[in-house]
Design a protein around this motif. Structure first.
Motif, mmCIF file in Angstrom:
data_model
loop_
_atom_site.group_PDB
_atom_site.id
_atom_site.type_symbol
_atom_site.label_atom_id
_atom_site.label_comp_id
_atom_site.label_asym_id
_atom_site.label_seq_id
_atom_site.Cartn_x
_atom_site.Cartn_y
_atom_site.Cartn_z
ATOM 1 N N LYS A 375 -24.217 21.382 -52.037
ATOM 2 C CA LYS A 375 -25.061 21.060 -50.879
ATOM 3 C C LYS A 375 -26.407 21.772 -50.972
ATOM 4 N N ASN A 376 -26.402 22.979 -51.520
ATOM 5 C CA ASN A 376 -27.654 23.706 -51.679
ATOM 6 C C ASN A 376 -28.566 22.995 -52.667
ATOM 7 N N GLU A 377 -27.963 22.491 -53.755
ATOM 8 C CA GLU A 377 -28.760 21.726 -54.715
ATOM 9 C C GLU A 377 -29.310 20.454 -54.082
ATOM 10 N N GLU A 378 -28.457 19.793 -53.289
ATOM 11 C CA GLU A 378 -28.936 18.597 -52.597
ATOM 12 C C GLU A 378 -30.058 18.939 -51.628
ATOM 13 N N LEU A 379 -29.902 20.087 -50.961
ATOM 14 C CA LEU A 379 -30.932 20.503 -50.018
ATOM 15 C C LEU A 379 -32.246 20.793 -50.730
ATOM 16 N N LEU A 380 -32.148 21.449 -51.891
ATOM 17 C CA LEU A 380 -33.373 21.714 -52.658
ATOM 18 C C LEU A 380 -34.017 20.412 -53.128
ATOM 19 N N ARG A 381 -33.161 19.465 -53.581
ATOM 20 C CA ARG A 381 -33.695 18.180 -54.013
ATOM 21 C C ARG A 381 -34.370 17.453 -52.843
ATOM 22 N N SER A 382 -33.703 17.520 -51.679
ATOM 23 C CA SER A 382 -34.289 16.881 -50.496
ATOM 24 C C SER A 382 -35.585 17.577 -50.079
ATOM 25 N N HIS A 383 -35.603 18.911 -50.258
ATOM 26 C CA HIS A 383 -36.818 19.647 -49.902
ATOM 27 C C HIS A 383 -37.987 19.230 -50.795
ATOM 28 N N ARG A 384 -37.688 19.041 -52.083
ATOM 29 C CA ARG A 384 -38.751 18.593 -52.979
ATOM 30 C C ARG A 384 -39.247 17.207 -52.589
ATOM 31 N N LEU A 385 -38.299 16.323 -52.243
ATOM 32 C CA LEU A 385 -38.713 14.996 -51.795
ATOM 33 C C LEU A 385 -39.514 15.085 -50.500
ATOM 34 N N LEU A 386 -39.094 16.029 -49.643
ATOM 35 C CA LEU A 386 -39.819 16.199 -48.386
ATOM 36 C C LEU A 386 -41.242 16.680 -48.627
ATOM 37 N N GLU A 387 -41.396 17.575 -49.589
ATOM 38 C CA GLU A 387 -42.739 18.046 -49.917
ATOM 39 C C GLU A 387 -43.606 16.907 -50.452
ATOM 40 N N LYS A 388 -42.965 16.054 -51.299
ATOM 41 C CA LYS A 388 -43.732 14.928 -51.836
ATOM 42 C C LYS A 388 -44.151 13.959 -50.738
ATOM 43 N N SER A 389 -43.311 13.887 -49.687
ATOM 44 C CA SER A 389 -43.593 12.916 -48.620
ATOM 45 C C SER A 389 -44.402 13.522 -47.477
ATOM 46 N N SER A 390 -44.801 14.785 -47.620
ATOM 47 C CA SER A 390 -45.494 15.449 -46.504
ATOM 48 C C SER A 390 -46.823 14.764 -46.177
ATOM 49 N N ASN A 391 -47.574 14.360 -47.225
ATOM 50 C CA ASN A 391 -48.860 13.698 -46.978
ATOM 51 C C ASN A 391 -48.660 12.374 -46.255
ATOM 52 N N LYS A 392 -47.610 11.615 -46.723
ATOM 53 C CA LYS A 392 -47.332 10.342 -46.059
ATOM 54 C C LYS A 392 -46.895 10.571 -44.611
ATOM 55 N N LEU A 393 -46.152 11.654 -44.415
ATOM 56 C CA LEU A 393 -45.702 11.951 -43.056
ATOM 57 C C LEU A 393 -46.885 12.297 -42.159
ATOM 58 N N ALA A 394 -47.833 13.039 -42.707
ATOM 59 C CA ALA A 394 -49.024 13.379 -41.914
ATOM 60 C C ALA A 394 -49.780 12.120 -41.512
ATOM 61 N N VAL A 395 -49.909 11.195 -42.471
ATOM 62 C CA VAL A 395 -50.584 9.928 -42.148
ATOM 63 C C VAL A 395 -49.803 9.167 -41.085
ATOM 64 N N SER A 396 -48.460 9.145 -41.250
ATOM 65 C CA SER A 396 -47.619 8.440 -40.279
ATOM 66 C C SER A 396 -47.719 9.078 -38.901
ATOM 67 N N GLN A 397 -47.816 10.415 -38.840
ATOM 68 C CA GLN A 397 -47.949 11.094 -37.555
ATOM 69 C C GLN A 397 -49.248 10.706 -36.862
ATOM 70 N N ASN A 398 -50.311 10.627 -37.658
ATOM 71 C CA ASN A 398 -51.588 10.214 -37.052
ATOM 72 C C ASN A 398 -51.494 8.793 -36.501
ATOM 73 N N ARG A 399 -50.861 7.926 -37.293
ATOM 74 C CA ARG A 399 -50.690 6.552 -36.811
ATOM 75 C C ARG A 399 -49.802 6.521 -35.566
ATOM 76 N N LEU A 400 -48.757 7.358 -35.574
ATOM 77 C CA LEU A 400 -47.859 7.402 -34.428
ATOM 78 C C LEU A 400 -48.599 7.869 -33.173
ATOM 79 N N ARG A 401 -49.459 8.885 -33.327
ATOM 80 C CA ARG A 401 -50.231 9.347 -32.169
ATOM 81 C C ARG A 401 -51.097 8.224 -31.610
ATOM 82 N N LYS A 402 -51.722 7.487 -32.528
ATOM 83 C CA LYS A 402 -52.553 6.371 -32.062
ATOM 84 C C LYS A 402 -51.707 5.317 -31.348
#
Length: 699
Positions: A375-402
């Motif tokens: 589970k720790n390895e999965e969590l680390l893998r998910s964390h890396r994916l989360l880091e890769k998706s952080s920019n997209k998430l920021a864009v999505s948050q801005n769109r969501l606010r609008k």
């Protein structure tokens, strides 16, 4: 007295001797002295007197001495008796068993009460016994050697000699013995203590220490986080301890019934394949699923199981199964196999069970640690994916606010439009009231005049004006009623009521219309209904709307039935799904324990399931308007769609609810629930708008 006589006799004797010496001297010096015979006589008399006195004194002394000796002997006898009684008391009151026997002949000469109780013999029975007769036949040689040691050294000790009791049982005794030398004979004084339980406890402690040492060795070899290493080390150490050739460990899966082969040593690939996966109940019940204790299978006919049968086919003769338990949960089974028949003692099986409990905890911890790593390895893998998706998430948050801003604006507009709609309806209704009053008043005045100049056509037109105005006035009144319910502008005024009072009034009111349509209205179970608190005006309006609705959708000649009963929470729970469908808030937050349930049943055209919720909305009418005829009481007459909305609002203002049960073509039944006891607050009505309309203050 005796001492004085002795002294007198001695003095006379001395005097006689002195006189004799004086006479001898006188004879030597004066041979012819005249007084020599007299002196001899005096000496003789004195000697005789002294001898008499000495004899008398000597006899008196012997008599007195014998009396003193007799008294001393009596005192000594009393002391001896006291000593014997003291010895007997100490012997009988001793806390340990004491035996005294002759060191040469071995005859038992003395035993205390504790010794009789310990062996179960009486003193009379033991009087004819020898010391070695008290122990088992196999132990008599050991007892004789101990007696020899006592005779040589004066003392001896033995940690354990087995004594026999009168009932045939035996016990292990600890012995302390010493020699008593009486001059003409030697006695052996023996103290015996029953140390059976102490010896047993000592052996158990030694066994536990041995088991603990073995467990420490096994656990020391499994100090690793790798589950497979733990399993293989466990089997290897167990095989060495129990002198077995092969072993397996199966672990239970999540279902608690299926078990998978997790590790094995010295098992052929073919047998591994057969044991790879099986269930506890196949082909027969496994004892692990019920008793969870170790058992040995030398005879497969007694306890057949899949694993034992498969192992027997490859030549294994004995299969021993041990449950692996973590706390109280069975997590797996360990099997150890031997090529020859094996019979393990009860203590060995108990130790194997203890091993299974301890090792089960280690295995469970290793398994949990492996899962945690995964589970720790999965969590680390998910964390890396989360880091890769952080920019997209920021864009999505801005769109969501609008988007949220746009939604908030849209909601504000909807609220504004809803307020405008309510204001418009209220304003139109209010503005219609004044001209309608004038129109109705004028038309009614003209109709009541005795005006003979009016033609039939003109009078018909006046009646149409009056009826249309009256109908329009009712619509306006309904609109105002709905608005009051939505804004809670008209509070419920509760009084004590009985349902029959309202129904009987409405029966009289609807009697002409019922006769016109050839319909019947009946009210059942009215005698069993209790009084309740309610707003008479509201409830008259409720049942008026329901009866009008029933008449409109019931063909001529049909029947309308009103029934009532008292229901509790249990009865409502049976209809939970239906009640939640019409008003989930009421069922989830109902605060009353008893309700009055009223049913208005008709034999009309019925309502389709998809329309049953919509009919309680404002301005909704069943079916296409082109298929309805006009008129308030005509069959399928079309209305404004406000009647059932008013019914719903007024009933819920009482803290109750309303619903319908129907199917197309088989009539409809409208149900009302009214609380029979006061409740702290009313639920929010689904269609209520909280903005109070300012113009309602003048209504």
């Amino acid at each position: 007295m005796t001492s004085a006589r002795k002294k007198t006799a001695v003095k006379i004797l001395i005097l006689s001797i002195g006189l004799m010496l004086s006479g001898l001297i006188a004879e030597a010096l004066l041979p012819a002295a005249v007084f020599s015979p007299l002196l001899h006589l005096a000496v003789v008399v004195l000697l005789a007197v002294s001898l008499v006195i000495l004899k008398v004194a000597g006899g008196t002394t012997r008599t007195h001495r014998e009396s003193e000796y007799s008294h001393e002997l009596q005192e000594m006898q009393r002391e001896v008796d006291k000593t014997i009684r003291r010895y007997k008391s100490l012997l009988e009151g001793a806390g340990n068993a004491i035996f005294v026997f002759n060191a040469d002949s071995g005859i038992l000469e003395e035993v205390n009460r504790k010794g009789c109780e310990l062996l179960g013999f009486s003193k009379e029975e033991m009087a004819a016994m020898r010391g070695k007769d008290l122990v088992l036949e196999d132990e008599q040689g050991k007892f004789t050697l101990m007696v020899y040691r006592v005779k040589r050294r004066g003392r001896a000790h033995s940690d354990g000699i087995t004594f026999k009791k009168s009932d045939g049982s035996s016990f292990l005794g600890e012995i302390d013995a010493r020699l008593i030398d009486l001059g003409d004979e030697n006695l052996v004084h023996v103290i015996v203590r029953d140390v059976t339980y102490r010896h047993r406890a000592k052996l158990e402690i030694q066994q536990r220490n041995r088991e603990l040492s073995i467990l420490n060795n096994i656990l020391a070899g499994t100090q690793t986080s790798d589950l497979q290493t733990v399993l293989e080390t466990t089997i290897k150490e167990t095989l060495e301890i129990f002198s077995a050739e092969g072993g397996t460990i199966h672990l239970l899966e999540d279902d608690g019934k299926s078990q998978v082969l997790a590790a094995s040593i010295n098992i052929s690939p073919e047998l591994n394949g057969k044991l790879a996966h099986n269930r506890l109940q196949c082909p027969s019940d496994c004892r692990m699923s019920s008793v969870q204790r170790c058992h040995v299978l030398n005879s497969l006919e007694e306890f057949p199981c899949h694993i034992a049968l498969a192992a027997a086919e490859e030549g294994w003769q004995c299969i021993t199964a041990a449950p692996l338990v973590a706390k109280t949960d069975l997590i797996g089974i360990m099997h150890i196999l031997t090529r020859a028949e094996q019979h393990y003692a009860t203590e060995e099986l108990r130790f194997l069970s203890t091993m299974g409990s301890q090792i089960g905890i280690v295995i469970e911890q290793s398994r949990l640690f492996s899962e945690l790593n995964w589970k720790n390895e999965e969590l680390l893998r998910s964390h890396r994916l989360l880091e890769k998706s952080s920019n997209k998430l920021a864009v999505s948050q801005n769109r969501l606010r609008k988007n949220l801003t746009l939604v908030e604006r849209a909601n504000a507009e909807l609220e504004r439009f809803d307020r405008m709609k309510s204001h418009f309806i209220g304003m139109i209704s209010h503005e219609f009231k004044t001209p309608l009053t004038s129109v109705l008043g004028g038309a009614e005045y003209l109709l009541n005049l005795d005006n003979r100049d009016l033609s039939v056509e003109q009078r018909r037109m006046l009646e149409m004006i009056y009826n249309g105005g009256h109908r329009l006035n009712e619509i306006v009144s309904d609109l105002l009623t709905v608005i009051k319910l939505e804004t809670s502008a008209s509070p419920v005024k509760k009084v004590s009521l009985q349902l029959s009072e309202i129904i009987e009034t409405l029966q009289e009111q609807f009697k002409p219309l019922l006769n016109e349509r050839k319909q019947t209205l009946s009210f059942r179970n009215q005698e069993a209904l209790p009084y309740f608190n309610g707003d008479r005006e509201y409830l008259e309006e409720v049942f008026n709307e329901l009866l009008e609705n029933a008449m409109k959708f019931t063909p001529d000649g049909g029947e309308i039935i009103i029934k009532g009963r008292v229901v509790d929470r249990q009865a409502l729970a049976e209809k939970a799904e239906l009640l939640i469908r019409f008003n989930p808030g009421f069922y989830e937050h109902q605060s009353g324990s008893c309700y009055l349930e009223v049913q208005v049943q008709d034999s009309g055209i019925g309502i389709r399931v998809d329309e049953q919720l919509k009919i309680f909305d404002k301005f909704y009418e069943v079916g296409d308007i082109r298929h309805h005829s006009s008129g308030k009481h005509k069959f399928q007459g079309k209305g404004t769609g406000l009647g059932l909305a008013i019914v719903k609002g007024m009933v819920e203002a009482h803290g109750g609810m309303v619903w319908v049960e129907s199917s197309a073509g088989s009539g409809s039944s409208f149900f009302l629930l009214l609380p029979l006891e006061e409740i702290p607050g009313q639920p929010t009505l689904p269609f209520v708008q909280q903005e109070a309309l300012p113009f309602l203050t003048g209504l």
